[in-house]
Design an enzyme around this catalytic site. Structure first.
Site, short mmCIF file in Angstrom:
data_model
loop_
_atom_site.label_atom_id
_atom_site.label_comp_id
_atom_site.label_asym_id
_atom_site.label_seq_id
_atom_site.Cartn_x
_atom_site.Cartn_y
_atom_site.Cartn_z
N ARG A 16 9.28 31.49 41.63
CA ARG A 16 9.28 32.95 41.51
C ARG A 16 8.26 33.59 42.45
NH1 ARG A 16 11.67 35.66 37.15
NH2 ARG A 16 11.26 37.42 38.54
N ARG B 112 6.81 23.97 32.91
CA ARG B 112 6.89 25.43 32.78
C ARG B 112 6.27 25.84 31.46
NH1 ARG B 112 11.66 23.91 35.42
NH2 ARG B 112 12.26 25.24 37.16
N ARG C 100 4.36 33.96 32.01
CA ARG C 100 5.00 32.77 32.58
C ARG C 100 4.03 32.00 33.45
NH1 ARG C 100 11.00 33.67 34.62
NH2 ARG C 100 10.38 31.67 35.44
N ARG D 114 -5.08 21.73 22.97
CA ARG D 114 -6.03 21.44 21.89
C ARG D 114 -7.44 21.21 22.42
NH1 ARG D 114 -2.74 23.73 19.84
NH2 ARG D 114 -0.88 22.89 18.90
N CYS E 113 6.59 21.41 22.97
CA CYS E 113 7.14 20.88 24.22
C CYS E 113 8.64 20.67 24.06
CB CYS E 113 6.52 19.54 24.56
SG CYS E 113 4.84 19.64 25.17
N TYR F 294 1.69 30.46 39.13
CA TYR F 294 2.47 29.35 39.67
C TYR F 294 1.57 28.51 40.56
CZ TYR F 294 6.40 31.79 37.75
OH TYR F 294 7.26 32.38 36.86
N GLU G 216 13.43 20.51 29.85
CA GLU G 216 14.04 21.55 30.68
C GLU G 216 15.51 21.17 30.91
OE1 GLU G 216 14.09 25.03 32.81
OE2 GLU G 216 12.34 24.25 31.77
#
Length: 122
Positions: A115, A89, A6, A62, A74, A107, A77
């Site tokens: 998180r 994210r 993540r 790329r 893509c 993050y 959210e």
């Protein structure tokens, strides 16, 4: 073993260059910290909040050497009230021998709020 890595970051403005720059920085750190090889990656999902429309952040993958053939997608959210704005994210799915508890989830910027329990001190 297949593992998910993540990552998340935020942009300050809805600007193509900024979106691509913060995404590239994030993905490159995910790759480095987890010793990821493009040939081991099954796919990468990238979601953005509704306020980021200037670029597809997947485009930047790329430009990373060896990542031309990695499937990337893509998506939007879920628009949850009071959620983190201008957020990108990343969910990278890769084959690795790293145990799940040793995966480095990354993050950046305001996304560190998402998180804090997964952020490892280096």
């Amino acid at each position: 073993m297949t593992r998910g890595i993540r990552g998340a970051t935020t942009a300050v403005t809805n600007d193509e260059k900024e979106i691509l720059d913060v995404t590239k920085k994030l993905v490159e750190e995910m790759i480095e910290k987890n010793r990821v090889q493009a040939t081991d990656v099954s796919h990468v999902f990238i979601s953005v909040t509704k306020d980021l429309t200037a670029a597809f952040p997947a485009k930047v993958l790329r430009s990373i050497e060896g990542w031309k053939y990695v499937p990337v997608m893509c998506m939007a959210e879920i628009d949850v009230p009071n959620s983190l704005e201008k957020c990108i994210r990343v969910m990278m799915v890769t084959n690795t021998t790293i145990p799940q508890e040793e995966i480095h989830h990354i993050y950046h910027n305001e996304a560190v709020k998402l998180r804090p329990d997964l952020i490892k001190g280096e």
